[in-house]
Design a protein around this motif. Structure first.
Motif, mmCIF file in Angstrom:
data_model
loop_
_atom_site.group_PDB
_atom_site.id
_atom_site.type_symbol
_atom_site.label_atom_id
_atom_site.label_comp_id
_atom_site.label_asym_id
_atom_site.label_seq_id
_atom_site.Cartn_x
_atom_site.Cartn_y
_atom_site.Cartn_z
ATOM 1 N N ALA A 13 22.719 4.364 13.861
ATOM 2 C CA ALA A 13 22.135 5.684 13.607
ATOM 3 C C ALA A 13 20.843 5.575 12.785
ATOM 4 O O ALA A 13 19.831 6.218 13.100
ATOM 5 N N GLU B 167 18.146 4.138 15.051
ATOM 6 C CA GLU B 167 17.698 5.108 16.051
ATOM 7 C C GLU B 167 16.679 6.067 15.424
ATOM 8 O O GLU B 167 15.686 6.454 16.036
ATOM 9 N N LYS B 168 16.965 6.432 14.188
ATOM 10 C CA LYS B 168 16.064 7.335 13.463
ATOM 11 C C LYS B 168 14.762 6.608 13.102
ATOM 12 O O LYS B 168 13.663 7.123 13.283
ATOM 13 N N LYS C 112 11.506 5.285 15.668
ATOM 14 C CA LYS C 112 10.406 6.176 16.055
ATOM 15 C C LYS C 112 9.272 6.098 15.045
ATOM 16 O O LYS C 112 8.099 6.159 15.396
ATOM 17 N N THR D 112 19.711 17.587 9.665
ATOM 18 C CA THR D 112 19.170 16.263 9.963
ATOM 19 C C THR D 112 17.723 16.214 9.493
ATOM 20 O O THR D 112 16.998 17.206 9.623
ATOM 21 N N PRO D 113 17.301 15.099 8.893
ATOM 22 C CA PRO D 113 15.901 15.025 8.448
ATOM 23 C C PRO D 113 14.954 14.837 9.638
ATOM 24 O O PRO D 113 15.341 14.253 10.655
ATOM 25 N N THR D 114 13.740 15.340 9.501
ATOM 26 C CA THR D 114 12.749 15.111 10.560
ATOM 27 C C THR D 114 12.341 13.644 10.535
ATOM 28 O O THR D 114 12.513 12.921 11.498
ATOM 29 N N LEU E 29 22.368 11.642 10.904
ATOM 30 C CA LEU E 29 21.188 10.909 11.375
ATOM 31 C C LEU E 29 21.163 10.766 12.892
ATOM 32 O O LEU E 29 20.119 10.566 13.499
ATOM 33 N N SER E 30 22.343 10.826 13.490
ATOM 34 C CA SER E 30 22.413 10.606 14.933
ATOM 35 C C SER E 30 23.068 11.807 15.610
ATOM 36 O O SER E 30 24.082 12.292 15.114
ATOM 37 N N PRO E 31 22.544 12.288 16.753
ATOM 38 C CA PRO E 31 21.319 11.802 17.396
ATOM 39 C C PRO E 31 20.086 12.098 16.540
ATOM 40 O O PRO E 31 20.051 13.100 15.824
ATOM 41 N N ALA E 32 19.091 11.204 16.639
ATOM 42 C CA ALA E 32 17.909 11.327 15.788
ATOM 43 C C ALA E 32 17.102 12.563 16.154
ATOM 44 O O ALA E 32 16.952 12.909 17.330
ATOM 45 N N TRP E 33 16.586 13.222 15.129
ATOM 46 C CA TRP E 33 15.798 14.427 15.313
ATOM 47 C C TRP E 33 14.617 14.172 16.260
ATOM 48 O O TRP E 33 14.001 13.107 16.219
#
Lengths: 258, 157
Positions: free
Chosen positions: A128, A131-132, A135, B44-46, B78-82
Motif C-alpha cells: 500500500a 502503491e502510494k 506516483k 486518504t492523503p493526496t 493508503l490503498s487504493p492510492a488516491w
C-alpha cells in the motif's frame, strides 16, 4: 533486538527521511524560486513516505514486543547514527545544485524500480505504501532526469559541475545493489526483491539519460570494497552532523510537540 | 444520524490549501462507518507528505462535534492510492472558477507528461509550463501565452 523485516522497513524509512531532510536544507536557498519550491516539495513527499514506513515499523515492533509503545517519532528522533540503515548516498551533503540533482536522480531511479516490485509485495502495508509512493517517485524521476540533461548538455560550467558530481557520488552507487541481511530476509520471505535484481535496469535507465545529457556512461562495478556501509549502520560523519541538527529539539525537550 | 447525513456534514469540510474544494470533491473522503458506539471516517492523503492532513482531521472532528458527535475515529487508508480520477466533476468546475486548471478526465498516465487543456481564465490552449512544481505538492505552474497570466494546474495523479 530488532527482527530483520522490521529493519527492512526501517531501511526504506531511513532512506526517505535522510534524503528528505537533505533536500529540505535547500528550502529558502534554492537557485531560483521555482526550483526552491520543487526541491522542497520533493522533500515533503519523501518525509511523508518515511512517516508511513516508520509508522508501519513502530506498529510491527509494538506487536512483537507487547508492552512497548514505540512511535514514528521515536524511530526518527531517538536513534543514533549507527542505528540508521540508510544508504551512504543519501546522507551526502548537498554540494552544489548539480550534486543535489544527481543524488536525487540516482535515488529516484532506484526507488522507482524498487516500488515497482514492492507494489506486488504480499505484505499488504508495504504494498500500500509503495502503491502510494510510486506516483510521487515517478514525478521526482521525471524532474531530476530533466535537470541531469539540462545541466549535462548545458553550458561548459554546468557540464563541469555535473562531471564533478559524478566523481563525488559514483563511489556510493554499488551499495544500492549489495544485499544486507535484511534484504536477504525480505527476498526469502517474498516480501521484496534482492536489490541485485534491479541493477541492470538501473544502469540502463541512468545511461539513457546520461547519453541525452552528453555525460560519460557508467560501467557497472564488478567488485566493490568500502569501509562504509550504510545498510549495516557504518556511516560517514555527514550523517552524524545531519542527525545532530535534525534531532536536537526532541533530544533537548523530549516529547515536545508543535 | 445516519450515514448519508454524516456524509453531507462532512461535505462542508474544505481542503485548507484549496478552500473551494471539499474533502469529498477531492476524493479524500473514502467512507463513513456508523455503529452504536462510534463514527469512523476513512480518509486518504493526496500525496504522502500532504501537510493538510492534520488540519483536515481537526476540521472533521469540529464539523461532527457541532452536531454533538464526539466519539469519532478517523482512519487513514493508503490503498487504493488516491488519484485525481476520484475528483468530482463539480469539484473540477469549482477549481476552474477559482483559477486553477483541473486535471483531465482521461486515465492519467502518472508520468508527468500530462498538461492542462487550457488556460482557466481565457480558455486559450496556447500555454506553456513554467515549473513542474507549484504552490502545493498537487500543483504545477503554467503560463498562458495569450492572456499572459500565470496559473496553477492541478496535476493528473
Amino acid at each position: 533486538m530488532m527482527d530483520l523485516l522490521s529493519t527492512y522497513i526501517i531501511h526504506h524509512a531511513d532512506n526517505a527521511l535522510i534524503l528528505g531532510h537533505r533536500n529540505s536544507e535547500w528550502t529558502g536557498h534554492g537557485p531560483i524560486l521555482e526550483q526552491d519550491i520543487a526541491i522542497s516539495n520533493i522533500a515533503l513527499d519523501l518525509i511523508g513516505q518515511s512517516r508511513n514506513f516508520y509508522q508501519l515499523a513502530a506498529a510491527r515492533l509494538n506487536k512483537i514486543d507487547r508492552g512497548q509503545t514505540l512511535t514514528e517519532d521515536d524511530l526518527a528522533y531517538l536513534r543514533d547514527a549507527n542505528e540508521f540503515k540508510n544508504l551512504i548516498l543519501v546522507e551526502q551533503s548537498n554540494g552544489d545544485w548539480a550534486g543535489t540533482i544527481l543524488r536525487q536522480f540516482y535515488f529516484s531511479t532506484f526507488q522507482y524500480l524498487l516500488f515497482k516490485e514492492l507494489v506486488n509485495s504480499p505484505y499488504p502495508e508495504i504494498a500500500a505504501i509503495s502503491e502510494k509512493s510510486i506516483k510521487e517517485t515517478r514525478y521526482h524521476l521525471k524532474w531530476s532526469s530533466e535537470w541531469v540533461i539540462r545541466l549535462g548538455d548545458g553550458t561548459e560550467e554546468s557540464h563541469r559541475r555535473m562531471s564533478d558530481a559524478l566523481q563525488s557520488l559514483n563511489p556510493w552507487i554499488p551499495e544500492f545493489f549489495q544485499s544486507a541481511d535484511f534484504e536477504y530476509e525480505a527476498a526469502s520471505s517474498g516480501t521484496g526483491p534482492l536489490p541485485e535484481k534491479l541493477k541492470e535496469e538501473w544502469y540502463d535507465r541512468v545511461n539513457t539519460i546520461f547519453s541525452s545529457g552528453t555525460l560519460p556512461l557508467l560501467i557497472p562495478e564488478k567488485k566493490f570494497i568500502n569501509v562504509l556501509s550504510g545498510k549495516n549502520g557504518v556511516h560517514s560523519e555527514m550523517l552524524v552532523d545531519l542527525l545532530a541538527e535534525m534531532q536536537v529539539l526532541q533530544r533537548t525537550y523530549p516529547g515536545s510537540v508543535w | 444520524m445516519n450515514k448519508e447525513q454524516i456524509i453531507s456534514i462532512l461535505s462542508e469540510v474544505k481542503d485548507p490549501e484549496i478552500p473551494v474544494l471539499s474533502i469529498s470533491d477531492l476524493g479524500i473522503l473514502r467512507g463513513v462507518e456508523v455503529s452504536e458506539e462510534k463514527i469512523s471516517v476513512l480518509i486518504t492523503p493526496t500525496y504522502s507528505g500532504c501537510p493538510a492532513m492534520e488540519t483536515i482531521r481537526e476540521d472533521i472532528r469540529a464539523a461532527l462535534g457541532k452536531y454533538g458527535m464526539k466519539n469519532v475515529e478517523i482512519r487513514e487508508v493508503l490503498s487504493p492510492a488516491w488519484t485525481t480520477g476520484w475528483m468530482s466533476e463539480e469539484g473540477k468546475d469549482k477549481l476552474r472558477a477559482y483559477g486553477i486548471a483541473a486535471p483531465g478526465d482521461h486515465a492519467c498516465s502518472y508520468n508527468g507528461d500530462d498538461h492542462p487543456q487550457s488556460c482557466p481564465r481565457c480558455l486559450s490552449k496556447n500555454i506553456e509550463m513554467i515549473s513542474r512544481f507549484g504552490s502545493t505538492a498537487c500543483k504545477a505552474l503554467y503560463r498562458c501565452l495569450d492572456c499572459l497570466e500565470p496559473f496553477d494546474y492541478f496535476k493528473c495523479h
